[in-house]
Design an enzyme around this catalytic site. Structure first.
Site, mmCIF file in Angstrom:
data_model
loop_
_atom_site.group_PDB
_atom_site.id
_atom_site.type_symbol
_atom_site.label_atom_id
_atom_site.label_comp_id
_atom_site.label_asym_id
_atom_site.label_seq_id
_atom_site.Cartn_x
_atom_site.Cartn_y
_atom_site.Cartn_z
ATOM 1 N N LYS A 8 0.883 -1.182 0.000
ATOM 2 C CA LYS A 8 0.000 0.000 0.000
ATOM 3 C C LYS A 8 0.917 1.228 0.000
ATOM 4 O O LYS A 8 1.466 1.590 1.033
ATOM 5 C CB LYS A 8 -0.876 -0.021 1.251
ATOM 6 C CG LYS A 8 -2.213 0.683 1.120
ATOM 7 C CD LYS A 8 -2.159 2.164 0.846
ATOM 8 C CE LYS A 8 -1.844 2.999 2.064
ATOM 9 N NZ LYS A 8 -1.743 4.452 1.736
ATOM 10 N N GLU A 20 9.421 1.265 10.789
ATOM 11 C CA GLU A 20 10.539 2.198 10.533
ATOM 12 C C GLU A 20 9.918 3.585 10.584
ATOM 13 O O GLU A 20 9.162 3.952 9.677
ATOM 14 C CB GLU A 20 11.132 1.981 9.130
ATOM 15 C CG GLU A 20 11.309 0.541 8.703
ATOM 16 C CD GLU A 20 12.531 -0.090 9.310
ATOM 17 O OE1 GLU A 20 13.367 0.647 9.855
ATOM 18 O OE2 GLU A 20 12.635 -1.318 9.261
ATOM 19 N N CYS A 73 13.645 10.898 6.703
ATOM 20 C CA CYS A 73 13.406 10.490 8.086
ATOM 21 C C CYS A 73 14.643 10.711 8.950
ATOM 22 O O CYS A 73 14.544 11.005 10.130
ATOM 23 C CB CYS A 73 12.999 9.029 8.126
ATOM 24 S SG CYS A 73 14.122 7.971 7.201
ATOM 25 N N GLU A 79 9.340 16.347 14.758
ATOM 26 C CA GLU A 79 9.803 16.133 13.383
ATOM 27 C C GLU A 79 9.047 17.087 12.457
ATOM 28 O O GLU A 79 7.821 17.048 12.408
ATOM 29 C CB GLU A 79 9.540 14.688 12.966
ATOM 30 C CG GLU A 79 10.092 14.377 11.587
ATOM 31 C CD GLU A 79 9.838 12.943 11.161
ATOM 32 O OE1 GLU A 79 8.726 12.434 11.415
ATOM 33 O OE2 GLU A 79 10.746 12.338 10.572
#
Ligand code: NDP
Length: 500
Positions: free
Chosen positions: A189, A265, A299, A398
């Protein structure tokens, strides 16, 4: 080297097929729904993409289950799977121009980077796991002479993979390459914000000879197709890359119904420590390249520079000057260093953090604005804040955009404490001319990857993943096979000795 002279014209000529790939065929959603794929380059509609829902996920998982159970792929000799994986990698390389153009069209990064970095790394990844799979041996345990214990690896079954939009083809490859090489069936997906290259990957896998139903791609929204995949009882293993917020939901879904293995992750707020004896010029160059690469949508981007007070002014000055070289431009031009952020929502998020930084009292050194608004696309100038305090939102959360926060540190101990004062633990970096000091600091940093006098060193042979809220899985390297294989022990009883 590519053979395209005008990338914008080349991309405009592409036929984009947004249908799902299920059971070896391109299909529309059962309910017939689609969503618009909007290019962040200019805000224009590129294509209609299949809006997969639970029924489409169910169709894909059921087919993947049958394909796994009948062994059409899982039971093939590793050397045969290897041949298909290598053909798959070759096809990705052969379609590099098309894949690079789709990636840029869909998520806005400069096409030169899509072509040279993302697509090439995806092909390398497929090749590497294809090459690896017929070189792995199983084990015989050191038991007593009266028994033989075989420890063998078996594919885990049906893998549900969910990936984000920042490196769409690469994140897809990091999941599917080891999962398929190990003999699993996969339902992928992709993010609704960037699904086009994942769909083309599935076409190319079929062309390479992967049997029908072994690799399926169902685009759709996270709360629809993503959730349905994560909850489906026909899935044995969930491999997720995305935000920590969604990662926590995925772990909960995995515990409902049939228990699934789950690997995450997740996000990061990676510290970049510059000690007082560092090569400040090299540190500033490396930090600027790493935070502004991919529009800051990485990331592991080093978004918190923690700098010894004695060198902070010199470091800030250099990063400010270097930021000028990363002004966003037209992603179709080869020399453009930074492209568009993925969509209007992400643009608003990044601008919201910049406003929060200003409101909290951080000093804006450069950037801080939307630019190129006349294009209709979503661009942010490279942004640097200094005088950042540890409690500020721009120091803790973040941002996932081209924003660097610089924090002062008065000692090595203070720098390490600041670095580790985060829920995240994905990556870190330490800069010092004294290697002994640098390595001592590196040992104390709680992160899955620590760079010494470097950043973004990268190789498929090394694992990548995080500590703490940055997740629990490891992509890349032979360790990735641990996620996609079960260990089986088989005991064989032997006689105590030769009969007299
Ligand atoms: P999200 O968590 O928003 O989405 C990731 C994927 O999960 C998308 O495919 C999304 O679908 C899907 N999703 C969203 N909600 C659900 C749900 N309820 N159930 C199932 N699936 C869902 O992350 P982003 O796409 O915004 O990606 C950015 C994040 O990814 C950052 O935090 C970044 O740090 C992290 N990341 C981590 C990496 C690592 O290796 N550690 C590598 C790359 C990125 P949709 O988008 O269609 O809604």
């Amino acid at each position: 080297m590519d053979g395209v002279t005008d990338w914008a014209a080349y991309a405009a000529g592409l036929q984009v097929d947004g249908r799902a790939l299920i059971g070896g065929q391109r299909v529309s959603a059962i309910a017939g729904d689609t969503f618009d794929c909007i290019s962040p380059i200019d805000g224009r509609k590129v294509a209609e993409v299949c809006r997969g829902q639970a029924a489409d996920i169910d169709r894909a998982v059921q087919g993947a289950r049958v394909a796994f159970d009948d062994g059409r792929w899982a039971h093939r000799a590793p050397r045969d799977r290897k041949k298909v994986m290598l053909r798959f990698a070759d096809l990705v390389r052969a379609h590099a121009d098309e894949l690079a153009a789709l990636e840029t069209l869909d998520m806005g990064k400069p096409v030169a980077m899509s072509r040279a970095v993302d697509v090439q790394s995806a092909a390398d990844c497929l090749r590497w796991y294809g090459e690896a799979i017929d070189k792995l041996y199983d084990e015989v345990a050191p038991t007593a002479r009266t028994a033989l214990a075989l420890i063998t690896r078996e594919p885990v079954g049906v893998v549900g993979a969910i990936v984000p939009w920042n490196y769409p083809i690469l994140m897809s490859s990091w999941k599917i390459a080891p999962a398929l090489a190990a003999g699993n069936s996969v339902v992928l997906k992709p993010s609704e914000k960037a699904a086009l290259t994942a769909l083309r990957l599935a076409d190319l896998a079929l062309q390479a000879g992967l049997p029908d139903h072994v690799f399926n791609v169902v685009p759709g929204f996270g709360h629809e197709a993503g959730q349905a995949l994560a909850l489906h009882d026909g899935v044995d293993c969930l491999a997720f890359t995305g935000s920590t917020r969604t990662g926590k939901q995925i772990v909960q879904y995995a515990g409902q119904g049939r228990l699934k293995r789950v690997f995450t992750e997740l996000g990061g707020k990676s510290p970049f420590l510059v000690l007082d004896d560092a090569d400040v010029e090299a540190a500033a160059r490396t930090c600027a390249s790493a935070i502004f690469f991919n529009q800051g949508e990485s990331c592991n981007a080093p978004s918190r520079a923690i700098v010894a007070r004695g060198v902070i002014d010199a470091f800030t000055e250099r990063v400010q000057a270097l930021a000028a070289g990363f002004q966003p431009g037209d992603p179709w031009q080869r020399a453009t260093p930074m492209g568009a952020v993925v969509d209007r929502t992400q643009l608003d998020t990044v601008l919201g953090y910049i406003a929060a930084g200003l409101q909290d009292g951080a000093r804006l050194v450069t950037g801080g604005q939307q630019v190129r608004a006349d294009t209709g696309g979503f661009y942010v100038s490279p942004t640097v804040f200094t005088d950042v305090q540890p409690g500020m939102r721009i120091a803790r959360e973040e941002i996932f955009g081209p924003v660097l926060s610089i924090l002062p540190a008065d000692s090595i101990e203070a720098a390490v404490a600041l670095a580790n004062d985060s829920n995240y633990g994905l990556a870190a970096s330490v800069w010092s001319r004294d290697l002994d000091r640098a390595l001592t600091v590196a040992r104390t940093l709680r992160a899955g990857t620590v760079h010494v006098n470097s950043y973004d060193e990268d190789d498929i042979t090394v694992p990548f993943g995080g500590f703490k809220d940055s997740g629990n899985g490891r992509d890349k390297s032979l360790h990735a096979f641990d996620k996609y294989t079960e260990l089986k022990t088989t005991w064989i009883r032997l006689s105590a000795g030769l009969a007299p």
